[in-house]
Design a protein around this motif. Structure first.
Motif, PDB file in Angstrom:
ATOM      1  N   LEU A 259     -16.230 -80.389  -3.814  1.00 35.91           N
ATOM      2  CA  LEU A 259     -16.733 -79.439  -4.806  1.00 35.91           C
ATOM      3  C   LEU A 259     -18.245 -79.542  -4.900  1.00 35.91           C
ATOM      4  N   LEU A 260     -18.895 -78.393  -4.989  1.00 40.23           N
ATOM      5  CA  LEU A 260     -20.348 -78.312  -5.014  1.00 40.23           C
ATOM      6  C   LEU A 260     -20.772 -77.317  -6.076  1.00 40.23           C
ATOM      7  N   GLY A 261     -21.884 -77.613  -6.770  1.00 43.82           N
ATOM      8  CA  GLY A 261     -22.362 -76.649  -7.748  1.00 43.82           C
ATOM      9  C   GLY A 261     -23.650 -77.073  -8.413  1.00 43.82           C
ATOM     10  N   PRO A 262     -24.341 -76.109  -9.058  1.00 46.64           N
ATOM     11  CA  PRO A 262     -25.575 -76.392  -9.790  1.00 46.64           C
ATOM     12  C   PRO A 262     -25.329 -76.485 -11.296  1.00 46.64           C
ATOM     13  N   ARG A 263     -26.284 -77.090 -11.987  1.00 45.91           N
ATOM     14  CA  ARG A 263     -26.307 -77.068 -13.445  1.00 45.91           C
ATOM     15  C   ARG A 263     -27.763 -76.832 -13.866  1.00 45.91           C
ATOM     16  N   PHE A 264     -27.952 -76.008 -14.899  1.00 53.33           N
ATOM     17  CA  PHE A 264     -29.295 -75.584 -15.278  1.00 53.33           C
ATOM     18  C   PHE A 264     -29.487 -75.796 -16.770  1.00 53.33           C
ATOM     19  N   LEU A 265     -30.597 -76.448 -17.130  1.00 56.32           N
ATOM     20  CA  LEU A 265     -30.920 -76.705 -18.531  1.00 56.32           C
ATOM     21  C   LEU A 265     -31.624 -75.489 -19.117  1.00 56.32           C
ATOM     22  N   MET A 266     -30.921 -74.752 -19.982  1.00 53.16           N
ATOM     23  CA  MET A 266     -31.513 -73.579 -20.619  1.00 53.16           C
ATOM     24  C   MET A 266     -32.579 -73.997 -21.631  1.00 53.16           C
ATOM     25  N   ASN A 267     -32.258 -74.989 -22.436  1.00 50.16           N
ATOM     26  CA  ASN A 267     -33.178 -75.579 -23.400  1.00 50.16           C
ATOM     27  C   ASN A 267     -32.664 -76.981 -23.698  1.00 50.16           C
ATOM     28  N   PRO A 268     -33.381 -77.793 -24.480  1.00 50.77           N
ATOM     29  CA  PRO A 268     -32.940 -79.180 -24.692  1.00 50.77           C
ATOM     30  C   PRO A 268     -31.547 -79.326 -25.283  1.00 50.77           C
ATOM     31  N   SER A 269     -30.955 -78.246 -25.820  1.00 55.54           N
ATOM     32  CA  SER A 269     -29.637 -78.348 -26.460  1.00 55.54           C
ATOM     33  C   SER A 269     -28.572 -77.504 -25.774  1.00 55.54           C
ATOM     34  N   MET A 270     -28.862 -76.937 -24.611  1.00 56.32           N
ATOM     35  CA  MET A 270     -27.876 -76.088 -23.950  1.00 56.32           C
ATOM     36  C   MET A 270     -28.093 -76.102 -22.439  1.00 56.32           C
ATOM     37  N   GLU A 271     -26.982 -76.249 -21.693  1.00 55.82           N
ATOM     38  CA  GLU A 271     -27.035 -76.107 -20.245  1.00 55.82           C
ATOM     39  C   GLU A 271     -25.843 -75.274 -19.778  1.00 55.82           C
ATOM     40  N   VAL A 272     -25.993 -74.650 -18.609  1.00 61.15           N
ATOM     41  CA  VAL A 272     -24.908 -73.901 -17.989  1.00 61.15           C
ATOM     42  C   VAL A 272     -24.663 -74.511 -16.611  1.00 61.15           C
ATOM     43  N   PHE A 273     -23.445 -74.353 -16.112  1.00 60.53           N
ATOM     44  CA  PHE A 273     -23.118 -74.963 -14.831  1.00 60.53           C
ATOM     45  C   PHE A 273     -21.991 -74.199 -14.165  1.00 60.53           C
ATOM     46  N   THR A 274     -21.850 -74.394 -12.878  1.00 62.46           N
ATOM     47  CA  THR A 274     -20.724 -73.853 -12.120  1.00 62.46           C
ATOM     48  C   THR A 274     -20.410 -74.812 -10.990  1.00 62.46           C
ATOM     49  N   ILE A 275     -19.127 -74.933 -10.678  1.00 57.80           N
ATOM     50  CA  ILE A 275     -18.653 -75.815  -9.604  1.00 57.80           C
ATOM     51  C   ILE A 275     -17.594 -75.048  -8.828  1.00 57.80           C
ATOM     52  N   ALA A 276     -17.660 -75.097  -7.508  1.00 59.80           N
ATOM     53  CA  ALA A 276     -16.647 -74.468  -6.675  1.00 59.80           C
ATOM     54  C   ALA A 276     -16.354 -75.375  -5.497  1.00 59.80           C
ATOM     55  N   GLY A 277     -15.100 -75.307  -5.000  1.00 56.63           N
ATOM     56  CA  GLY A 277     -14.763 -76.152  -3.866  1.00 56.63           C
ATOM     57  C   GLY A 277     -13.409 -75.835  -3.290  1.00 56.63           C
ATOM     58  N   VAL A 278     -13.077 -76.533  -2.224  1.00 55.27           N
ATOM     59  CA  VAL A 278     -11.824 -76.327  -1.503  1.00 55.27           C
ATOM     60  C   VAL A 278     -11.016 -77.616  -1.534  1.00 55.27           C
ATOM     61  N   GLY A 279      -9.696 -77.455  -1.323  1.00 57.88           N
ATOM     62  CA  GLY A 279      -8.801 -78.591  -1.303  1.00 57.88           C
ATOM     63  C   GLY A 279      -8.135 -78.753   0.047  1.00 57.88           C
ATOM     64  N   VAL A 280      -7.895 -79.991   0.429  1.00 61.83           N
ATOM     65  CA  VAL A 280      -7.207 -80.318   1.679  1.00 61.83           C
ATOM     66  C   VAL A 280      -6.054 -81.242   1.327  1.00 61.83           C
ATOM     67  N   GLY A 281      -4.836 -80.870   1.748  1.00 60.69           N
ATOM     68  CA  GLY A 281      -3.661 -81.676   1.435  1.00 60.69           C
ATOM     69  C   GLY A 281      -2.639 -80.873   0.678  1.00 60.69           C
ATOM     70  N   SER A 282      -1.402 -81.370   0.669  1.00 60.80           N
ATOM     71  CA  SER A 282      -0.316 -80.617   0.056  1.00 60.80           C
ATOM     72  C   SER A 282       0.203 -81.248  -1.219  1.00 60.80           C
ATOM     73  N   ALA A 283      -0.569 -82.162  -1.811  1.00 58.82           N
ATOM     74  CA  ALA A 283      -0.141 -82.746  -3.076  1.00 58.82           C
ATOM     75  C   ALA A 283      -0.115 -81.668  -4.148  1.00 58.82           C
ATOM     76  N   PRO A 284       0.853 -81.709  -5.052  1.00 58.09           N
ATOM     77  CA  PRO A 284       0.927 -80.707  -6.115  1.00 58.09           C
ATOM     78  C   PRO A 284      -0.337 -80.719  -6.965  1.00 58.09           C
ATOM     79  N   GLY A 285      -0.846 -79.532  -7.279  1.00 56.97           N
ATOM     80  CA  GLY A 285      -2.056 -79.437  -8.068  1.00 56.97           C
ATOM     81  C   GLY A 285      -3.318 -79.339  -7.242  1.00 56.97           C
ATOM     82  N   THR A 286      -3.192 -79.399  -5.896  1.00 56.99           N
ATOM     83  CA  THR A 286      -4.360 -79.253  -5.017  1.00 56.99           C
ATOM     84  C   THR A 286      -4.452 -77.796  -4.594  1.00 56.99           C
ATOM     85  N   PRO A 287      -5.382 -77.026  -5.158  1.00 56.67           N
ATOM     86  CA  PRO A 287      -5.443 -75.601  -4.842  1.00 56.67           C
ATOM     87  C   PRO A 287      -6.119 -75.351  -3.502  1.00 56.67           C
ATOM     88  N   LEU A 288      -5.894 -74.139  -3.007  1.00 55.77           N
ATOM     89  CA  LEU A 288      -6.613 -73.730  -1.803  1.00 55.77           C
ATOM     90  C   LEU A 288      -8.110 -73.721  -2.085  1.00 55.77           C
TER      91      LEU A 288
END
Length: 597
Positions: A259-288
């Protein structure tokens, strides 16, 4: 990409219908277990997903909310046929973290399933899953063992989480009983980036499945999970790369997610972020693949190590000059670290300050110790100090609190012992003596013609031209009516109050002379510095040096009540501080004899 291949083993307990009789039975619901594998780092210190060993600073609170989409987190297989029991899952994660003290962080997470859909398996005898509801909430506690902020080489912390079985039914969001997650977290900052490793165990109820169900299955039980993160630090926009995986302790496939993603500090009391990634393996709960977008509020500004620039070092974020030593706030080409006027443009040669002379005395404010009073260069821009107003500068005034005469060094004309010799000429101002003895009584213990008060060798007959010492003995301590003068300098360690060993001999001889002259009631040890450095620091240094000399003399047998220590700092120069030799002359120790009034 996730591999949901021919050996997909599922956790479907009680899947019904073997062969052609399936349609004759009532569809049954899949057995509940917690499908979610995402575990947020509620404090998000260093990483959003992986514990770095760093906790929130004491007293700080962080609240975050995140939207989360998973694609094909649960795919089942029977032979060559694959079906997506859960094809699309949209959840919302609410998280909070709080540190009541610097070594403890408490956390809580509440996942909510907003939308969950998959293939229609009613023909296979499997009832549809619930589409929304509450997933397994969790509580956690983390304890810091080592911290880089406290000067340690690493951040190390231990933690434990508890999953509470309060989820909605038929949602694949609960194990039915509490689950436990002990973990250990290690991390370290390396300049502009951080590395972190996390290992955790998942202790959950064992869910044993049957091999006679239409779709292949596997047991659900305990796992060992791991995580690693690389994240940038010290910038308003930060990036992080996370690797998360699991090794099951039951008959179940393993899995890995990137999983890879950025996070950005809007101001000293607020930040926004996003994370995206892929899964490898067939264990339950591992999404494509999965995508997460969120925001956080509260104390979201990352801490900084000593010497690091603050993340707030941006023109539109509030910060102090000390937080951002490498910035140039006033744009004058002088960094905040060395700019003495960081909010006003100046010049490099003036350490970032403009040329100013508020009192118009010809001395720039940056060099003027009295910027609102006209003065002279010799007094660093201040008026001549003359406390008693007699026209004699305090530095040269022997009576600074009493108006006197210039030709009497600022003292009034006095003759305290009424012997006809004025005090300023009387070498014994409190003891009457003849004029030919300069006002001192006939006291000459060694009968060498030199009165004891001026005799550097009072117990051995000597020559008047040799300060009362024998011809063959060079006096190293010379007595005057008001001072004791040494023929060699007293030396200290640079910038310190510790005496150098080379000064032991002359101070030992001085102690001997003081012990031989009990008539001296009080001797003031006065220490002076040149004008380099801060005036207050110089005053403290000179006082400490005077105390060091006094302690040495006491150790050599001089009564403590006969000695006093005074530090004058840079306020009483005897030479110009503009040259090296002048500054050396100003760095001195003097011994003044104080006679009672």
């Amino acid at each position: 990409m996730s591999s949901h291949g021919p050996v997909m083993r599922m956790w479907l307990m009680g899947l019904l219908l073997i062969g052609g009789g399936a349609l004759a039975r009532e569809p049954q619901v899949l057995p509940d277990f917690d499908l979610e594998r995402l575990d947020l780092n509620p404090g998000a210190a260093g990483s959003l997903l992986v514990g770095t060993g760093e906790l929130l600073p004491a007293g700080e609170l962080r609240l975050s909310a995140m939207g989360h989409y998973q694609h094909h987190p649960l795919v089942m297989a029977r032979g060559n046929k694959r079906v997506a029991a859960v094809g699309h899952r949209v959840t919302t994660h609410l998280a909070a973290a709080w540190s009541p003290v610097r070594w403890l962080e408490l956390g809580a997470q509440i996942p909510l399933v907003a939308l969950q859909r998959g293939d229609d398996l009613r023909a296979e005898g499997i009832a549809p899953l619930a589409e929304y509801g509450i997933a397994t909430p969790s509580l956690s506690a983390r304890v810091s063992l080592l911290s880089q902020v406290a000067g340690m080489p690493l951040d190390v912390a231990l933690g434990v989480g508890v999953g509470l079985p309060f989820a909605s039914a038929s949602l694949l969001a609960s194990d039915g009983k509490p689950s436990y997650t002990p973990r250990v977290m290690v991390g370290r900052r390396f300049g502009w980036f951080r590395l972190a490793l996390e290992a955790q165990g998942l202790v959950r109820p064992l869910l044993q499945t049957s091999s006679t169900a239409p779709y292949q299955q596997a047991d659900i039980g305990n796992e060992v999970r791991f995580g690693a993160a690389v994240a940038t630090v010290g910038r308003r926009l930060r990036w992080e790369l996370n690797v998360r995986g699991s090794v099951p302790l039951v008959d179940q496939p393993s899995s890995v997610e990137l999983l890879l993603g950025p996070r950005f500090l809007m101001n000293p009391s607020m930040e926004v972020f996003t994370i995206a990634g892929v899964g490898v393996g067939s264990a339950p709960g591992t999404p494509l693949f999965r995508v997460m977008v969120g925001t956080a509020f509260g104390d979201v500004t990352p801490s900084r190590l000593p010497g690091e620039s603050s993340i707030n070092c941006s023109p539109d974020l509030p910060h102090s000059y000390e937080e951002c030593p490498d910035m140039d706030e006033d744009g004058d080409g002088v960094r905040n670290l060395v700019d003495q006027c960081p909010d006003v443009a100046g010049t490099l040669e003036r350490n970032g300050c403009p040329r100013r002379d508020t009192d118009n005395d010809g001395i720039e404010d940056i060099l003027d110790a009295c910027i609102t009073e006209p003065g002279e260069a010799v007094w660093k821009g201040c008026p001549m100090p003359d406390g008693d107003g007699d026209g004699v500068a305090d530095e040269k005034d022997r009576c600074p609190e009493m108006p006197g005469l210039a030709d009497h060094e600022g003292c009034p004309k006095r003759d305290r012992d009424e012997d006809g010799v004025e005090d300023d000429l009387d070498q014994c101002p409190v003891m009457a003596g003849p004029v030919e003895r300069q006002g001192c009584p006939e006291s000459d213990a060694d009968r060498d013609g030199v009165v004891n008060r001026l005799d550097s060798c009072p117990n051995v007959a000597g020559l008047e031209t040799n300060y009362g010492c024998p011809k063959h003995e060079m006096p190293l301590v010379i007595l005057t009516p008001t001072k004791i003068e040494l023929t060699s300098r007293i030396l200290f360690e640079p910038g310190d109050s510790r005496l150098r060993r080379t000064s032991d001999a002359i101070l030992t001889l001085l102690a001997k002379v003081l012990n031989e002259h009990p008539e001296f009631p009080l001797v003031v040890v006065g220490a002076h510095t040149d004008d380099r450095g801060n005036r207050e620091s110089n005053l403290r240094l000179s006082q400490a040096r005077a105390e060091s000399v006094r302690r040495f003399l006491i150790q050599k047998g001089v009564e403590p009540e006969r000695l006093d220590a005074k530090g004058y700092g840079q306020d009483r120069p005897i030479d110009s501080n503009a040259t090296a030799s002048g500054r050396e002359n100003n760095r001195r120790v003097e011994f003044e004899i104080i006679w009672p009034e």
